[in-house]
Design a protein around this motif. Structure first.
Motif, mmCIF file in Angstrom:
data_model
loop_
_atom_site.group_PDB
_atom_site.id
_atom_site.type_symbol
_atom_site.label_atom_id
_atom_site.label_comp_id
_atom_site.label_asym_id
_atom_site.label_seq_id
_atom_site.Cartn_x
_atom_site.Cartn_y
_atom_site.Cartn_z
ATOM 1 N N GLN A 52 0.815 -1.200 0.000
ATOM 2 C CA GLN A 52 0.000 0.000 0.000
ATOM 3 C C GLN A 52 0.861 1.268 0.000
ATOM 4 O OE1 GLN A 52 -2.275 -0.958 3.488
ATOM 5 N NE2 GLN A 52 -4.081 -1.577 2.301
ATOM 6 N N GLU A 53 1.962 1.239 0.757
ATOM 7 C CA GLU A 53 2.864 2.393 0.772
ATOM 8 C C GLU A 53 3.508 2.588 -0.597
ATOM 9 O OE1 GLU A 53 5.661 1.809 3.874
ATOM 10 O OE2 GLU A 53 4.267 2.392 5.467
ATOM 11 N N LEU A 54 3.894 1.483 -1.233
ATOM 12 C CA LEU A 54 4.466 1.576 -2.572
ATOM 13 C C LEU A 54 3.436 2.148 -3.543
ATOM 14 C CD1 LEU A 54 6.633 0.961 -4.714
ATOM 15 C CD2 LEU A 54 5.690 -1.358 -4.877
ATOM 16 N N ALA A 55 2.200 1.652 -3.463
ATOM 17 C CA ALA A 55 1.144 2.132 -4.357
ATOM 18 C C ALA A 55 0.914 3.632 -4.179
ATOM 19 C CB ALA A 55 -0.147 1.364 -4.103
ATOM 20 N N ARG A 56 0.882 4.091 -2.939
ATOM 21 C CA ARG A 56 0.665 5.513 -2.684
ATOM 22 C C ARG A 56 1.823 6.345 -3.221
ATOM 23 N NH1 ARG A 56 -0.137 7.863 3.362
ATOM 24 N NH2 ARG A 56 2.028 7.133 3.494
ATOM 25 N N PHE A 57 3.039 5.848 -3.051
ATOM 26 C CA PHE A 57 4.215 6.568 -3.549
ATOM 27 C C PHE A 57 4.147 6.698 -5.067
ATOM 28 C CE2 PHE A 57 8.569 6.642 -5.186
ATOM 29 C CZ PHE A 57 9.116 7.692 -4.459
ATOM 30 N N TYR A 76 1.276 -2.179 -14.378
ATOM 31 C CA TYR A 76 1.493 -0.943 -13.629
ATOM 32 C C TYR A 76 0.250 -0.594 -12.809
ATOM 33 C CZ TYR A 76 2.299 3.787 -12.215
ATOM 34 O OH TYR A 76 2.428 4.910 -11.436
ATOM 35 N N ALA A 77 -0.941 -0.804 -13.372
ATOM 36 C CA ALA A 77 -2.178 -0.504 -12.637
ATOM 37 C C ALA A 77 -2.261 -1.336 -11.366
ATOM 38 C CB ALA A 77 -3.387 -0.759 -13.532
ATOM 39 N N ARG A 78 -1.848 -2.608 -11.448
ATOM 40 C CA ARG A 78 -1.894 -3.458 -10.257
ATOM 41 C C ARG A 78 -0.908 -2.981 -9.185
ATOM 42 N NH1 ARG A 78 -0.425 -8.843 -11.447
ATOM 43 N NH2 ARG A 78 0.132 -8.353 -13.594
ATOM 44 N N LEU A 79 0.240 -2.426 -9.627
ATOM 45 C CA LEU A 79 1.181 -1.867 -8.652
ATOM 46 C C LEU A 79 0.544 -0.694 -7.911
ATOM 47 C CD1 LEU A 79 4.605 -1.836 -10.564
ATOM 48 C CD2 LEU A 79 3.892 -3.384 -8.736
ATOM 49 N N GLU A 80 -0.146 0.167 -8.638
ATOM 50 C CA GLU A 80 -0.786 1.323 -8.006
ATOM 51 C C GLU A 80 -1.985 0.927 -7.143
ATOM 52 O OE1 GLU A 80 -1.880 4.812 -9.999
ATOM 53 O OE2 GLU A 80 0.151 5.352 -10.613
ATOM 54 N N GLN A 81 -2.519 -0.250 -7.385
ATOM 55 C CA GLN A 81 -3.666 -0.717 -6.603
ATOM 56 C C GLN A 81 -3.241 -1.681 -5.499
ATOM 57 O OE1 GLN A 81 -5.927 -2.438 -9.783
ATOM 58 N NE2 GLN A 81 -6.578 -0.446 -10.608
ATOM 59 N N ALA A 82 -1.929 -1.802 -5.293
ATOM 60 C CA ALA A 82 -1.377 -2.684 -4.255
ATOM 61 C C ALA A 82 -1.787 -4.133 -4.479
ATOM 62 C CB ALA A 82 -1.810 -2.224 -2.871
ATOM 63 N N ARG A 140 13.168 0.344 -1.183
ATOM 64 C CA ARG A 140 12.830 -0.134 0.161
ATOM 65 C C ARG A 140 11.338 -0.366 0.305
ATOM 66 N NH1 ARG A 140 16.929 3.989 3.402
ATOM 67 N NH2 ARG A 140 18.815 2.739 3.081
ATOM 68 N N LEU A 141 10.535 0.517 -0.273
ATOM 69 C CA LEU A 141 9.086 0.311 -0.225
ATOM 70 C C LEU A 141 8.698 -0.995 -0.924
ATOM 71 C CD1 LEU A 141 7.644 3.873 -0.998
ATOM 72 C CD2 LEU A 141 7.700 2.700 1.209
ATOM 73 N N ALA A 142 9.416 -1.330 -1.974
ATOM 74 C CA ALA A 142 9.110 -2.544 -2.730
ATOM 75 C C ALA A 142 9.697 -3.790 -2.076
ATOM 76 C CB ALA A 142 9.641 -2.409 -4.154
ATOM 77 N N GLY A 143 10.465 -3.612 -0.984
ATOM 78 C CA GLY A 143 11.075 -4.763 -0.330
ATOM 79 C C GLY A 143 12.136 -5.420 -1.180
ATOM 80 N N THR A 144 12.810 -4.618 -2.009
ATOM 81 C CA THR A 144 13.822 -5.137 -2.932
ATOM 82 C C THR A 144 15.164 -4.512 -2.602
ATOM 83 O OG1 THR A 144 12.168 -5.385 -4.679
ATOM 84 C CG2 THR A 144 14.469 -5.335 -5.371
ATOM 85 N N GLN A 145 16.228 -5.302 -2.678
ATOM 86 C CA GLN A 145 17.559 -4.788 -2.380
ATOM 87 C C GLN A 145 17.933 -3.707 -3.378
ATOM 88 O OE1 GLN A 145 20.581 -7.785 -2.209
ATOM 89 N NE2 GLN A 145 22.192 -6.367 -1.598
ATOM 90 N N VAL A 146 18.481 -2.613 -2.856
ATOM 91 C CA VAL A 146 18.862 -1.494 -3.714
ATOM 92 C C VAL A 146 20.073 -1.878 -4.557
ATOM 93 C CG1 VAL A 146 19.554 0.926 -3.784
ATOM 94 C CG2 VAL A 146 17.999 0.119 -2.002
#
Length: 273
Positions: free
Chosen positions: A5-10, A52-58, A87-93
């Motif tokens: 949800q935080e990623l989607a909002r960002f 992409y739409a699914r990413l924005e919809q969490a 970090r929001l995506a839980g993926t290593q930078v």
């Protein structure tokens, strides 16, 4: 709020902050959509609109580093914002592919606002990418070719005539940091190969693993007209772009300070002709 949800909002906020002109798209008629459309983001990032739409919809799966890098480019994220996205995506930078080799407008404006101070901007690989008129007067035509200070220090004629040993360690320390951050940048790879092949001193300093933080130092320059100039070098970092602005000044009331003022005056007189 979950990580998705935080990623989607960002992502929604970043999309709404952009207008078509920001990313090279025609504006067209009045839009009902705030910012870019999802379709436009997906096209620019080379992904499907549905994904992409699914990413924005969490609702989407964890995006890969490639997807995140593509979105970072579309949204023009700074390095700090890019790290936040990962970090929001839980993926290593992952490290950026290459150093930033352009100067932000506010940094370029800063150079113009200090006419009595010589100033240059260097990128993470020590390429000189911007300078002001007094710096051109102090360093002459050397800046026209946008020189690399590391290459000049170890393979050619260095800009300064004193404190060369100290500067050599500073250069190597910064290039080691750049090599860690941009291991796949071809321009940096070529530079390091040249330095290793052409300078035993560079190889010896590199082997010691020097560490240096930007700060203040003094050095002596030899100018063809003004003679020896004792100057101070103070560094302002531009962290988002991994760049440094070097301000060159002289102690007030000294012959070097008077010489810098004369050089600045000559440069202004020449530019006004």
């Amino acid at each position: 709020m979950t990580g998705k949800q935080e990623l989607a909002r960002f992502l929604r906020r970043r999309r709404e902050l952009l207008v078509p002109a920001d990313v090279g798209l025609p504006g067209g008629a009045v839009r009902r959509t705030l910012g870019l459309r999802r379709e436009e983001v997906a096209e620019l990032a080379h992904m499907s609109v549905d994904y992409y739409a699914r990413l924005e919809q969490a609702r989407g799966p964890r995006p890969s580093p490639r997807i995140l890098d593509a979105l970072s480019g579309v949204f023009r994220l700074t390095p700090a914002e890019r790290t936040h996205l990962f970090r929001l995506a839980g993926t290593q930078v992952t490290p950026p592919a290459s150093p930033v080799r352009t100067v932000r407008p506010h940094v370029a404006a800063l150079l113009r606002r200090i006419p009595d101070t010589a100033a240059i901007v260097t990128d993470a690989t020590y390429d000189v990418i911007a300078w002001n008129p007094l710096a051109a007067a102090v360093f002459g035509g050397d800046l026209d070719a946008r020189p690399n200070q590391a290459r000049r220090r170890f393979l050619g004629r260095p800009m300064e005539s004193s404190s060369a040993e100290e500067f050599g360690a500073i250069v190597v320390a910064r290039l080691r940091r750049a090599a860690d951050r941009y291991p796949h940048d071809p321009q940096l790879t070529r530079l390091l190969a040249e330095l290793r092949a052409g300078s035993e001193e560079f190889r010896e300093i590199w082997a010691t693993g020097p560490v240096h933080a930007p700060g203040h130092r003094s050095k002596t320059l030899t100018h063809p007209e003004a003679g020896r100039l004792r100057v101070n070098c103070d560094v302002l970092t531009v962290p988002h772009d991994d760049q440094q602005v070097v301000f060159v000044t002289a102690d007030p009331g000294t012959p070097s300070a008077r010489a810098l003022r004369q050089l600045a005056s000559r440069k202004r007189d020449f530019s006004e002709r």
